[in-house]
Design an enzyme around this catalytic site. Structure first.
Site, PDB file in Angstrom:
ATOM      1  N   ASP A 295       0.850  -1.207   0.000  1.00 24.18           N
ATOM      2  CA  ASP A 295       0.000   0.000   0.000  1.00 24.18           C
ATOM      3  C   ASP A 295       0.885   1.256   0.000  1.00 24.18           C
ATOM      4  O   ASP A 295       0.838   2.075   0.910  1.00 24.18           O
ATOM      5  CB  ASP A 295      -0.903  -0.040   1.243  1.00 24.18           C
ATOM      6  CG  ASP A 295      -2.037   0.965   1.177  1.00 24.18           C
ATOM      7  OD1 ASP A 295      -2.177   1.623   0.135  1.00 24.18           O
ATOM      8  OD2 ASP A 295      -2.772   1.074   2.181  1.00 24.18           O
ATOM      9  N   LYS A 297       0.900   3.788  -2.088  1.00 20.36           N
ATOM     10  CA  LYS A 297       0.217   5.018  -2.531  1.00 20.36           C
ATOM     11  C   LYS A 297       1.189   5.979  -3.213  1.00 20.36           C
ATOM     12  O   LYS A 297       1.382   7.118  -2.789  1.00 20.36           O
ATOM     13  CB  LYS A 297      -0.486   5.722  -1.375  1.00 20.36           C
ATOM     14  CG  LYS A 297      -1.616   4.921  -0.765  1.00 20.36           C
ATOM     15  CD  LYS A 297      -2.488   5.756   0.146  1.00 20.36           C
ATOM     16  CE  LYS A 297      -3.549   4.947   0.838  1.00 20.36           C
ATOM     17  NZ  LYS A 297      -3.020   4.024   1.877  1.00 20.36           N
ATOM     18  N   ASP A 300       3.863  10.478  -7.345  1.00 13.25           N
ATOM     19  CA  ASP A 300       4.898  11.362  -7.894  1.00 13.25           C
ATOM     20  C   ASP A 300       4.848  11.326  -9.423  1.00 13.25           C
ATOM     21  O   ASP A 300       3.949  10.714 -10.012  1.00 13.25           O
ATOM     22  CB  ASP A 300       6.270  10.912  -7.359  1.00 13.25           C
ATOM     23  CG  ASP A 300       7.185  12.106  -7.141  1.00 13.25           C
ATOM     24  OD1 ASP A 300       7.307  12.927  -8.072  1.00 13.25           O
ATOM     25  OD2 ASP A 300       7.777  12.206  -6.048  1.00 13.25           O
TER      26      ASP A 300
HETATM   27  P1  BMP Z   1      -8.123   0.005   9.499  1.00 17.51           P
HETATM   28  O1  BMP Z   1      -9.116  -1.094   9.085  1.00 17.51           O
HETATM   29  O2  BMP Z   1      -7.348  -0.329  10.716  1.00 17.51           O
HETATM   30  O3  BMP Z   1      -8.769   1.371   9.589  1.00 17.51           O
HETATM   31  O4  BMP Z   1      -7.005   0.054   8.343  1.00 17.51           O
HETATM   32  C1  BMP Z   1      -7.290   0.454   7.043  1.00 17.51           C
HETATM   33  C2  BMP Z   1      -6.093   0.293   6.156  1.00 17.51           C
HETATM   34  O5  BMP Z   1      -6.449   0.675   4.821  1.00 17.51           O
HETATM   35  C3  BMP Z   1      -4.885   1.141   6.534  1.00 17.51           C
HETATM   36  O6  BMP Z   1      -3.713   0.417   6.228  1.00 17.51           O
HETATM   37  C4  BMP Z   1      -4.962   2.353   5.616  1.00 17.51           C
HETATM   38  O7  BMP Z   1      -3.677   2.835   5.279  1.00 17.51           O
HETATM   39  C5  BMP Z   1      -5.652   1.773   4.389  1.00 17.51           C
HETATM   40  N1  BMP Z   1      -6.521   2.758   3.677  1.00 17.51           N
HETATM   41  C6  BMP Z   1      -7.574   3.367   4.297  1.00 17.51           C
HETATM   42  O8  BMP Z   1      -7.890   3.119   5.458  1.00 17.51           O
HETATM   43  N2  BMP Z   1      -8.285   4.296   3.603  1.00 17.51           N
HETATM   44  C7  BMP Z   1      -8.014   4.621   2.329  1.00 17.51           C
HETATM   45  O9  BMP Z   1      -8.720   5.438   1.754  1.00 17.51           O
HETATM   46  C8  BMP Z   1      -6.964   3.973   1.690  1.00 17.51           C
HETATM   47  C9  BMP Z   1      -6.241   3.017   2.365  1.00 17.51           C
HETATM   48  O10 BMP Z   1      -5.271   2.371   1.746  1.00 17.51           O
END
Ligand code: BMP
Length: 452
Positions: A295, A297, A300
């Site tokens: 992930d 993201k 650039d």
């Molecule tokens: P959690 O279920 O603990 O909130 O984690 C969500 C995961 O998905 C995190 O790793 C975050 O970086 C990623 N993420 C997100 O939550 N929202 C987005 O819009 C994009 C993501 O990659």
């Protein structure tokens, strides 16, 4: 203030419902005709109407009010005057000169808006109006309607995820009129029969199965992911947001049997070492048959992304089946992700994100145009040629106090048509990560099956 029944009778005196034989716009013959425009001509009634409609609004006050033109414009104005919530005006057609705006007034992207409608029948005019408002980056948070003709429009909008509250239904109105001796029971029955016979039934649109999606998504990584989903009966991607190699490998071992992919943030692993972190992780991925999704993201220019993808300590291109990338650098910036399926960031799940409807629409165009892209991250629906990966999924909680916004697996499959759920803290913070992964796998799979 008088009760709702008396108020309805007052409105009725203005000739808002006529009984007889009327040909509707759709060509159907109806035994009644509703026209709420006369209500605007009686200031006292309009004021009371505004008050009653405001009572329907949920506690989370909207930041804007907008009426569907034209009949609901004075109603929305009355509500704005009483509540002091700012009014915005939707034009029927964009001006052909000057600003060419469809929405007039003062607003900011990301604000929530209450939409006001006079009568709902099929829901068609609301379904035309809502995207026009949302295209300005405004979120339609709820809808209030004065009269529901009970012909399926309310249900259709609810099916699409909107909260609709109505002041009166046609059946309630008829009951009040019978009790007040304004119409006979026979007339009431005629209307009841008409309403029952003319309800617009709609079939819940069925989603495509993973098998059907195999025919649409030809990228080898998309094919692999879909195959794994079918084999493992799972659409779960576990997010391993842990900060040491030992935790990462332990987590991967535990959740491996239940997931289709493990999502990593390689840059948060404090002791990252290619040999000690990635090599054993690849073994575990092979053993439990799941893909690795980094992930990263990327955000650039193409040339820098090319370096970030293959060099540095992470050497992502050598191990990640899937990577996430912003599309803010334009389509060409995605050209170099040749070893991985690209999952584009279309909409973020965090509160106040700048990925509003306009941004998402443009991001979708970039993603759809690029052969390296297999799908997108979003908490909104995506076109069928992009697989939808939805983060912000949690069974127990709705927010984390840090801006994350959660939905349940049921909601993301039924409302958004999600293909894969991304779960982080719901699993890695659980006492028993393996059990939690199994729980999310089952919930995600059942939600998928229920929407087929
Ligand atoms: P959690 O279920 O603990 O909130 O984690 C969500 C995961 O998905 C995190 O790793 C975050 O970086 C990623 N993420 C997100 O939550 N929202 C987005 O819009 C994009 C993501 O990659």
């Amino acid at each position: 203030m008088e009760n709702k029944k008396d108020f309805f009778l007052e409105c009725y005196q203005l000739g808002i419902i006529k009984f007889g034989k009327f040909t509707l716009k759709s060509g159907i013959e109806s035994p009644f005709y509703v026209d709420l425009r006369p209500l605007a001509s009686d200031a006292k009634i309009l004021k009371k109407l505004g008050h009653y409609l405001l009572q329907l609004v949920s506690n989370a006050q909207p930041e804007l009010i907008c009426g569907v033109p034209y009949a609901a414009l004075p109603m929305a104005t009355a509500m704005a005057l009483e509540s002091e919530i700012p009014l915005i005006i939707k034009r029927k057609e964009a001006k052909s000169y000057g600003t060419k705006k469809l929405i007039e007034g003062i607003f900011e992207k990301g604000q929530s808006c209450l939409v006001v409608e006079d009568v709902i029948t099929s829901g068609k005019s609301l379904l035309e109006t809502i995207p026009e408002i949302e295209n300005e980056g405004i979120k339609v948070s709820e809808i209030v309607v004065v009269l529901d003709r009970e012909q399926g429009g309310k249900e259709l909008l609810e099916e699409k995820g909107y909260q609709v509250r109505t002041l009166f239904t046609i059946r309630e109105a008829c009951q009040i009129l019978v009790e007040a001796g304004k119409i006979t029971e026979e007339e009431q029955q005629r209307i009841e029969d008409f309403v029952k016979g003319n309800a617009i039934t709609f079939e819940k649109p069925k989603r495509k199965s993973y098998k059907e999606k195999l025919a649409i998504h030809s990228h080898s990584k998309a094919q692999k992911l879909l195959q794994l989903a079918m084999e493992k009966e799972s659409n779960l991607i576990a997010s391993a947001d842990v900060v040491t190699t030992a935790e990462l490998l332990d987590f991967a071992e535990k959740v491996g049997p239940h997931i289709v992919a493990l999502k990593t943030h390689a840059d948060i692993i404090t002791d990252f070492d290619y040999e000690k972190t990635i090599v054993p992780l690849l073994d575990i991925a092979q053993k439990h048959r799941f893909l690795l999704m980094e992930d990263r993201k990327f955000a650039d220019i193409g040339s820098t992304q090319e370096l970030q993808y293959s060099y540095g300590i992470h050497r992502i291109s050598s191990w990640a089946d899937l990577i996430t990338s912003q599309v803010i650098g334009g389509a060409k910036s995605l050209d170099f992700f040749l070893n991985s399926g690209v999952i584009s960031i279309i909409g973020m799940s965090s509160e106040g994100t700048l990925t509003d409807a306009n941004y998402r629409a443009e991001a979708i165009k970039v993603a759809q145009a690029h052969p390296n892209v297999i799908g997108g991250v979003s908490q909104d629906t995506l076109p069928e040629d992009l697989l939808l990966f939805t983060p912000g999924v949690n069974i127990d909680i709705q927010a984390d106090g840090k801006g994350q916004q959660y939905n349940s697996p049921e909601v993301v499959f039924s409302k958004l048509g999600t293909d894969f759920i991304i779960v982080g803290r719901g699993i890695y913070k659980a006492e028993d990560a393996e059990q939690a992964a199994l729980q999310y796998k089952i919930a995600g799979w059942n939600a998928y099956l229920e929407n087929l």
